[in-house]
Design a protein around this motif. Structure first.
Motif, PDB file in Angstrom:
ATOM      1  N   LYS A  65     156.820 -41.207  41.349  1.00  0.00           N
ATOM      2  CA  LYS A  65     156.993 -42.640  41.581  1.00  0.00           C
ATOM      3  C   LYS A  65     156.374 -43.109  42.902  1.00  0.00           C
ATOM      4  N   TRP A  66     156.152 -42.158  43.826  1.00  0.00           N
ATOM      5  CA  TRP A  66     155.633 -42.545  45.141  1.00  0.00           C
ATOM      6  C   TRP A  66     154.800 -41.390  45.693  1.00  0.00           C
ATOM      7  N   VAL A  67     153.626 -41.730  46.214  1.00  0.00           N
ATOM      8  CA  VAL A  67     152.759 -40.757  46.877  1.00  0.00           C
ATOM      9  C   VAL A  67     152.501 -41.220  48.303  1.00  0.00           C
ATOM     10  N   GLN A  68     152.825 -40.369  49.266  1.00  0.00           N
ATOM     11  CA  GLN A  68     152.486 -40.608  50.677  1.00  0.00           C
ATOM     12  C   GLN A  68     151.335 -39.678  51.025  1.00  0.00           C
ATOM     13  N   VAL A  69     150.143 -40.256  51.250  1.00  0.00           N
ATOM     14  CA  VAL A  69     149.001 -39.408  51.568  1.00  0.00           C
ATOM     15  C   VAL A  69     148.926 -39.146  53.062  1.00  0.00           C
ATOM     16  N   THR A  90     151.402 -44.995  49.690  1.00  0.00           N
ATOM     17  CA  THR A  90     151.373 -45.330  51.114  1.00  0.00           C
ATOM     18  C   THR A  90     150.428 -44.375  51.817  1.00  0.00           C
ATOM     19  N   ASN A  91     149.788 -44.872  52.869  1.00  0.00           N
ATOM     20  CA  ASN A  91     148.818 -44.033  53.569  1.00  0.00           C
ATOM     21  C   ASN A  91     149.254 -43.772  55.004  1.00  0.00           C
ATOM     22  N   ALA A  92     148.358 -43.158  55.766  1.00  0.00           N
ATOM     23  CA  ALA A  92     148.679 -42.782  57.149  1.00  0.00           C
ATOM     24  C   ALA A  92     148.024 -43.722  58.148  1.00  0.00           C
ATOM     25  N   SER A  93     147.785 -44.959  57.743  1.00  0.00           N
ATOM     26  CA  SER A  93     147.195 -45.926  58.659  1.00  0.00           C
ATOM     27  C   SER A  93     148.055 -46.063  59.911  1.00  0.00           C
ATOM     28  N   GLY A  94     147.403 -46.062  61.055  1.00  0.00           N
ATOM     29  CA  GLY A  94     148.127 -46.133  62.320  1.00  0.00           C
ATOM     30  C   GLY A  94     148.188 -44.790  63.022  1.00  0.00           C
ATOM     31  N   ILE A 290     154.808 -38.079  59.556  1.00  0.00           N
ATOM     32  CA  ILE A 290     156.217 -37.902  59.203  1.00  0.00           C
ATOM     33  C   ILE A 290     157.035 -39.115  59.635  1.00  0.00           C
ATOM     34  N   ASP A 291     156.686 -39.711  60.759  1.00  0.00           N
ATOM     35  CA  ASP A 291     157.394 -40.902  61.227  1.00  0.00           C
ATOM     36  C   ASP A 291     157.240 -42.043  60.218  1.00  0.00           C
ATOM     37  N   ILE A 292     156.024 -42.240  59.724  1.00  0.00           N
ATOM     38  CA  ILE A 292     155.776 -43.267  58.700  1.00  0.00           C
ATOM     39  C   ILE A 292     156.567 -42.945  57.432  1.00  0.00           C
ATOM     40  N   PHE A 293     156.483 -41.687  57.013  1.00  0.00           N
ATOM     41  CA  PHE A 293     157.146 -41.262  55.781  1.00  0.00           C
ATOM     42  C   PHE A 293     158.654 -41.444  55.871  1.00  0.00           C
ATOM     43  N   LEU A 294     159.251 -41.070  56.993  1.00  0.00           N
ATOM     44  CA  LEU A 294     160.704 -41.175  57.140  1.00  0.00           C
ATOM     45  C   LEU A 294     161.176 -42.621  57.104  1.00  0.00           C
ATOM     46  N   ASP A 295     160.421 -43.521  57.736  1.00  0.00           N
ATOM     47  CA  ASP A 295     160.780 -44.942  57.701  1.00  0.00           C
ATOM     48  C   ASP A 295     160.852 -45.441  56.263  1.00  0.00           C
ATOM     49  N   ASN A 296     159.817 -45.094  55.482  1.00  0.00           N
ATOM     50  CA  ASN A 296     159.788 -45.528  54.085  1.00  0.00           C
ATOM     51  C   ASN A 296     160.812 -44.773  53.231  1.00  0.00           C
ATOM     52  N   LEU A 297     161.034 -43.511  53.549  1.00  0.00           N
ATOM     53  CA  LEU A 297     161.977 -42.706  52.765  1.00  0.00           C
ATOM     54  C   LEU A 297     163.393 -43.274  52.870  1.00  0.00           C
ATOM     55  N   LYS A 298     163.768 -43.713  54.050  1.00  0.00           N
ATOM     56  CA  LYS A 298     165.099 -44.301  54.225  1.00  0.00           C
ATOM     57  C   LYS A 298     165.240 -45.560  53.368  1.00  0.00           C
ATOM     58  N   ALA A 299     164.168 -46.352  53.321  1.00  0.00           N
ATOM     59  CA  ALA A 299     164.192 -47.552  52.489  1.00  0.00           C
ATOM     60  C   ALA A 299     164.244 -47.170  51.007  1.00  0.00           C
ATOM     61  N   TYR A 300     163.463 -46.174  50.630  1.00  0.00           N
ATOM     62  CA  TYR A 300     163.376 -45.743  49.234  1.00  0.00           C
ATOM     63  C   TYR A 300     164.728 -45.268  48.705  1.00  0.00           C
ATOM     64  N   THR A 301     165.418 -44.463  49.505  1.00  0.00           N
ATOM     65  CA  THR A 301     166.699 -43.908  49.065  1.00  0.00           C
ATOM     66  C   THR A 301     167.795 -44.964  49.005  1.00  0.00           C
ATOM     67  N   ARG A 308     156.076 -49.820  55.084  1.00  0.00           N
ATOM     68  CA  ARG A 308     155.002 -49.377  55.981  1.00  0.00           C
ATOM     69  C   ARG A 308     153.827 -48.815  55.182  1.00  0.00           C
ATOM     70  N   ASN A 309     152.651 -49.368  55.429  1.00  0.00           N
ATOM     71  CA  ASN A 309     151.392 -48.810  54.912  1.00  0.00           C
ATOM     72  C   ASN A 309     151.311 -48.768  53.389  1.00  0.00           C
ATOM     73  N   VAL A 310     151.873 -49.760  52.736  1.00  0.00           N
ATOM     74  CA  VAL A 310     151.820 -49.812  51.269  1.00  0.00           C
ATOM     75  C   VAL A 310     150.434 -50.296  50.835  1.00  0.00           C
ATOM     76  N   ILE A 311     149.785 -49.544  49.955  1.00  0.00           N
ATOM     77  CA  ILE A 311     148.449 -49.881  49.484  1.00  0.00           C
ATOM     78  C   ILE A 311     148.511 -50.998  48.451  1.00  0.00           C
ATOM     79  N   ASP A 312     147.664 -52.004  48.653  1.00  0.00           N
ATOM     80  CA  ASP A 312     147.495 -53.101  47.703  1.00  0.00           C
ATOM     81  C   ASP A 312     146.373 -52.695  46.749  1.00  0.00           C
ATOM     82  N   TYR A 313     146.688 -52.418  45.504  1.00  0.00           N
ATOM     83  CA  TYR A 313     145.677 -51.933  44.575  1.00  0.00           C
ATOM     84  C   TYR A 313     144.591 -52.965  44.304  1.00  0.00           C
TER      85      TYR A 313
END
Length: 317
Positions: A65-69, A90-94, A290-301, A308-313
């Motif tokens: 459902k979610w890929v963090q590159v 989501t990507n690693a922009s920043g 990991i900082d980006i991923f954790l921010d989004n992971l808390k929201a996801y759960t 953060r860094n959500v790709i617009d297709y």
């Protein structure tokens, strides 16, 4: 229990932080070459990406459902398949803002202070005081693609006393940018620059955007830096401009074809600085991803939108 599959090495601290942020998930780590059959298909969240996992990730029965590159660029990912499957990306922009900005100025300062020639002369044990030396103060830098890296680059440019011009799709103002142009005004922006920096992502609109007309618009004294994507440049047009003296020099970290072929003329040009697609490398990389991923992971759960860094297709970035 839903699964998070990490395709990169994680420290014990990183694993503990992920488990604390998502206590209802099972965290699995595996190298790409050691993945068991079905492991990707069963994962709800992928931390990392490889073309080798694409088949399972987008399969009809995949749980993904979610890929963090691990990268900022997503042009090599199956964006259409992700969209159809409803996979969030989501990507690693920043992550790259500091190292790439420092890399940009390493190239520019190397050219300004003639260090690229000095290094070659040092290799030959030759004392040579020839060369042109100048300063950045009072010069104009054109930053093509004002995102997080572009903003950081503009801030550093201001510290050197430079005039800053930005180019972005929206044309909206940005801190430390004196004048902002839209992408359809790129030619005008290029004509004003002493240093041109390309940080554009690769999209259908930016592919080969730096063509013969764009190089012709630049000052003969301009120095071109590419830390964006190699495919955004028509390489033959750039080489012609360099050979004809219509472009003073170039600092290149990315190329249309990588590795750059050994017989390519860019290797032998003494007004070109080449690095092997390493501008974004830093020993702080994993910490920032990991900082980006954790921010989004808390929201996801908590069933909240990723922020953060959500790709617009539609935009491909």
């Amino acid at each position: 229990m839903p699964k998070i599959l990490a395709l990169h090495e994680l420290t014990t601290e990183h694993k503990n932080m992920i488990q604390a942020a998502a206590p209802g998930f099972e965290l699995i780590t595996s190298k790409i070459g050691e993945l068991a059959p079905g492991m990707v298909r069963e994962a709800e969240i992928l931390l990392g990406w490889s073309s080798k996992v694409e088949g399972e990730a987008v399969a009809p029965d995949s749980h993904t459902k979610w890929v963090q590159v691990w990268s900022a660029g997503v042009d090599k990912l199956p964006l259409d398949a992700f969209r159809q499957k409803g996979i969030r990306l989501t990507n690693a922009s920043g992550v790259h803002s500091i190292p790439i900005t420092e890399h940009i100025f390493a190239m520019i300062l190397g050219f300004v202070r003639n260090l690229h020639h000095a290094v070659r002369q040092q290799t030959n044990r030759h004392w040579d005081t020839a060369g042109t030396f100048t300063e950045l103060a009072g010069k104009t830098i054109v930053i093509v693609g004002v995102g997080q890296i572009g903003r950081q680059t503009a801030q550093v440019a201001k510290a050197f006393g430079m005039r800053t011009i930005g180019v972005r799709n929206s044309g909206e103002p940005s801190p430390h940018i004196d004048v902002m142009y839209k992408v359809d005004e790129l030619t005008k922006a290029l004509s004003e620059g002493d240093y041109i920096v390309n940080i554009l992502p690769l999209t259908p609109l930016t592919t080969h955007i730096f063509d013969r007309d764009k190089f012709a618009a630049m000052k003969d004294s301009a120095f071109f830096v590419n830390v964006g994507r190699g495919q955004s440049v028509v390489t033959d047009a750039m080489v012609e401009a360099l050979q004809a003296g219509k472009l003073a020099g170039a600092g290149l970290d990315v190329f249309e074809k990588e590795p750059l072929p050994q017989d390519h003329p860019l290797w032998s040009m003494d007004n070109v600085i080449i690095t092997p697609h390493k501008a974004g490398d830093t020993d702080q990389y994993a910490e920032r991803v990991i900082d980006i991923f954790l921010d989004n992971l808390k929201a996801y759960t908590q069933s909240r939108p990723l922020h953060r860094n959500v790709i617009d297709y539609d935009k491909s970035y």
